[in-house]
Design a protein around this motif. Structure first.
Motif, PDB file in Angstrom:
ATOM      1  N   PHE A   1      -1.646  -4.109   2.987  1.00  0.00           N
ATOM      2  CA  PHE A   1      -1.614  -3.027   3.947  1.00  0.00           C
ATOM      3  C   PHE A   1      -0.687  -3.479   5.069  1.00  0.00           C
ATOM      4  O   PHE A   1       0.439  -3.940   4.753  1.00  0.00           O
ATOM      5  CB  PHE A   1      -3.057  -2.637   4.314  1.00  0.00           C
ATOM      6  CG  PHE A   1      -3.637  -1.790   3.193  1.00  0.00           C
ATOM      7  CD1 PHE A   1      -3.867  -2.327   1.937  1.00  0.00           C
ATOM      8  CD2 PHE A   1      -3.859  -0.430   3.368  1.00  0.00           C
ATOM      9  CE1 PHE A   1      -4.333  -1.532   0.884  1.00  0.00           C
ATOM     10  CE2 PHE A   1      -4.344   0.364   2.319  1.00  0.00           C
ATOM     11  CZ  PHE A   1      -4.574  -0.196   1.082  1.00  0.00           C
TER      12      PHE A   1
ATOM     13  N   CYS B   1       0.837  -1.208   0.000  1.00  0.00           N
ATOM     14  CA  CYS B   1       0.000   0.000   0.000  1.00  0.00           C
ATOM     15  C   CYS B   1       0.870   1.256   0.000  1.00  0.00           C
ATOM     16  O   CYS B   1       0.378   2.354  -0.273  1.00  0.00           O
ATOM     17  CB  CYS B   1      -0.903   0.006   1.226  1.00  0.00           C
ATOM     18  SG  CYS B   1       0.014   0.011   2.781  1.00  0.00           S
TER      19      CYS B   1
ATOM     20  N   TYR C   1       0.710   3.985  -2.673  1.00  0.00           N
ATOM     21  CA  TYR C   1      -0.299   5.055  -2.711  1.00  0.00           C
ATOM     22  C   TYR C   1       0.180   6.328  -2.021  1.00  0.00           C
ATOM     23  O   TYR C   1      -0.458   7.380  -2.161  1.00  0.00           O
ATOM     24  CB  TYR C   1      -1.589   4.584  -2.040  1.00  0.00           C
ATOM     25  CG  TYR C   1      -2.292   3.441  -2.749  1.00  0.00           C
ATOM     26  CD1 TYR C   1      -2.344   2.168  -2.180  1.00  0.00           C
ATOM     27  CD2 TYR C   1      -2.876   3.618  -3.997  1.00  0.00           C
ATOM     28  CE1 TYR C   1      -2.978   1.111  -2.822  1.00  0.00           C
ATOM     29  CE2 TYR C   1      -3.513   2.567  -4.653  1.00  0.00           C
ATOM     30  CZ  TYR C   1      -3.554   1.318  -4.052  1.00  0.00           C
ATOM     31  OH  TYR C   1      -4.179   0.275  -4.692  1.00  0.00           O
TER      32      TYR C   1
ATOM     33  N   ALA D   1      -7.883   0.119   3.568  1.00  0.00           N
ATOM     34  CA  ALA D   1      -8.179  -0.436   2.239  1.00  0.00           C
ATOM     35  C   ALA D   1      -9.677  -0.546   1.949  1.00  0.00           C
ATOM     36  O   ALA D   1     -10.486  -0.811   2.840  1.00  0.00           O
ATOM     37  CB  ALA D   1      -7.554  -1.829   2.117  1.00  0.00           C
TER      38      ALA D   1
ATOM     39  N   ARG E   1      -1.264  -5.728  -3.224  1.00  0.00           N
ATOM     40  CA  ARG E   1      -0.819  -4.575  -2.439  1.00  0.00           C
ATOM     41  C   ARG E   1      -1.278  -4.752  -0.997  1.00  0.00           C
ATOM     42  O   ARG E   1      -2.430  -4.518  -0.656  1.00  0.00           O
ATOM     43  CB  ARG E   1      -1.384  -3.275  -3.034  1.00  0.00           C
ATOM     44  CG  ARG E   1      -0.784  -2.948  -4.398  1.00  0.00           C
ATOM     45  CD  ARG E   1      -1.500  -1.794  -5.076  1.00  0.00           C
ATOM     46  NE  ARG E   1      -0.846  -1.407  -6.341  1.00  0.00           N
ATOM     47  CZ  ARG E   1      -1.412  -0.619  -7.245  1.00  0.00           C
ATOM     48  NH1 ARG E   1      -2.644  -0.143  -7.041  1.00  0.00           N
ATOM     49  NH2 ARG E   1      -0.773  -0.296  -8.361  1.00  0.00           N
TER      50      ARG E   1
ATOM     51  N   GLU F   1      -8.042   0.374  -5.865  1.00  0.00           N
ATOM     52  CA  GLU F   1      -6.931   0.163  -6.811  1.00  0.00           C
ATOM     53  C   GLU F   1      -6.861   1.258  -7.869  1.00  0.00           C
ATOM     54  O   GLU F   1      -5.854   1.402  -8.544  1.00  0.00           O
ATOM     55  CB  GLU F   1      -7.040  -1.204  -7.468  1.00  0.00           C
ATOM     56  CG  GLU F   1      -6.807  -2.380  -6.515  1.00  0.00           C
ATOM     57  CD  GLU F   1      -8.045  -2.740  -5.702  1.00  0.00           C
ATOM     58  OE1 GLU F   1      -9.064  -2.015  -5.779  1.00  0.00           O
ATOM     59  OE2 GLU F   1      -7.991  -3.736  -4.957  1.00  0.00           O
TER      60      GLU F   1
ATOM     61  N   ASN G   1      -5.884  -4.733  -3.650  1.00  0.00           N
ATOM     62  CA  ASN G   1      -5.569  -4.293  -2.289  1.00  0.00           C
ATOM     63  C   ASN G   1      -5.939  -5.403  -1.317  1.00  0.00           C
ATOM     64  O   ASN G   1      -7.035  -5.973  -1.428  1.00  0.00           O
ATOM     65  CB  ASN G   1      -6.406  -3.049  -1.924  1.00  0.00           C
ATOM     66  CG  ASN G   1      -5.908  -1.803  -2.602  1.00  0.00           C
ATOM     67  OD1 ASN G   1      -4.810  -1.782  -3.148  1.00  0.00           O
ATOM     68  ND2 ASN G   1      -6.715  -0.758  -2.580  1.00  0.00           N
TER      69      ASN G   1
END
Ligand code: WQD
Length: 341
Positions: free
Chosen positions: A178, A126, A129, A304, A176, A139, A263
């Protein structure tokens, strides 16, 4: 029986994914350079599943060695975890991070092309981002320039894979994560960082174990409900399950694009103080802490939207935070017990 190569397979998320893969009926080959883990993880994986994975202590930066492995080994798909991941260290040693994380990836992709392997799952984060403008993060949320070289290697890695699959028509999924937390219910595998932990949960468990006198909370002047930063803490066993589902998607040719992103988070944002309270309640332990200044490079908030993984991978997080806090503490105690023997 499909053979899956798992790079970094003796690491935290890697080991939990190897267990899940074996229990899903896959044959697993692990490569790991042991730079941030211990060979005992291989025995502990075997104790959990009664299946000893093949293991090769390989530095992926050495193309000759990678090529020999692919020449000698039947591989149907690859899950690529192997990378350095300490945010702070990456700021101090950027070239070490770019060389290891990017050259290792490029060598694996090159071997994929040469030996006609079509399916590749990438361990992303993550972090790509940065500080997103809106929550929860999906996403399609625009990527921002990551602060630290660690995060940049994840964003660059996604770009390299994107160009590679466009040129070769191979299929890939970037997951991705977290914030991974928790441990296997057996307490045989879990998060075992070398040296002083960068991440919050291992620092908390080591404080509970008396290894550290107090936890430093990095900043309570954020614009959040209690002033401390918000993250999305996702159980490592749920992450492992997502990797099996993503692999199944590729092997069953269900993917809709050559490169897909998902995610993987709980969808719940927790502040640092809420995590401390959750750990204390779950384990009936007091965690002494002191408020310090913010940590350079930290963002204020991230959690997320995992609906895309839910819809496309048929995945959802099923482990609640309290359970993750319990398994993390049980693993810390088991590691200490091993040390005490
Ligand atoms: C969480 C929160 C800290 C330690 C990193 C990577 C990310 C992913 C997870 C790989 C922050 C605070 C921490 C401490 C604290 N890695 N904290 N005291 O930075 O959100 O994410 O790890 O996939 O890619 O960037 O995780 O656990 O370091 O920090 O107050 O001793 O806890 O400031 O708010 P982070 P973290």
């Amino acid at each position: 029986m499909k053979n899956i190569l798992v790079t970094g397979g003796l690491g935290y998320i890697g080991a939990h994914t190897v267990v899940a893969l074996q229990q899903a009926g896959y044959e697993v080959v692990i490569v790991d350079d042991l730079s941030n883990t211990h060979i005992s993880v291989l025995d502990n994986i075997t104790k959990i599943t009664n299946i000893k994975p093949e293991f090769y202590p390989i530095d992926l930066k050495n193309l000759e060695v990678v090529d020999q492995l692919f020449k000698d080994t039947k591989i149907d798909g690859i899950i690529h975890f192997a990378a350095y991941k300490a945010v702070g260290e990456s700021v101090e040693k950027p070239l070490m991070y770019y060389r290891n994380n990017l050259l290792g990836l490029i060598n694996i992709l090159e071997a994929m092309g040469k030996y006609n392997i079509d399916y590749f799952i990438f361990s992303s984060s993550c972090t790509v981002y940065g500080q997103a403008d809106e929550m929860p993060i999906n996403e399609q949320t625009p990527l921002k320039r990551a602060e630290a070289p660690y995060g940049k290697t994840k964003a660059m890695g996604e770009e390299i894979i994107s160009d590679f699959v466009s040129a070769t028509d191979k299929k890939s999924i970037a997951l991705r994560y977290f914030n991974p937390v928790g441990a296997h219910k057996s307490s045989l595998i879990g998060e075992m960082p070398n040296g002083i932990p960068n991440n919050l949960i291992p620092y908390i468990t080591q404080t509970a174990a008396g290894i550290h006198k107090t936890l430093k909370v990095f900043g309570n002047d954020y614009d959040t409900r209690d002033g401390t930063a918000i993250r999305d803490y996702i159980d490592v066993n749920d992450l492992a399950d997502a990797h099996v589902k993503a692999l199944n998607r590729l092997l069953n040719k269900e993917n809709k694009n050559n490169l897909e992103f998902f995610n993987l988070g709980s969808g719940i944002g927790s502040t640092v103080l809420e995590i401390i309270q959750s750990f204390e309640k779950a384990n009936n332990i007091k965690i002494p802490y002191e408020i310090r200044n913010r940590r350079a490079g930290d963002i204020q908030e991230a959690y997320a939207n995992y609906s895309s993984a839910e819809r496309e991978l048929n995945w959802k997080p099923v482990t609640n935070l309290e359970t993750s806090m319990k398994t993390a503490w049980e693993f810390e105690q088991s590691v200490n017990n091993i040390l005490r023997k």
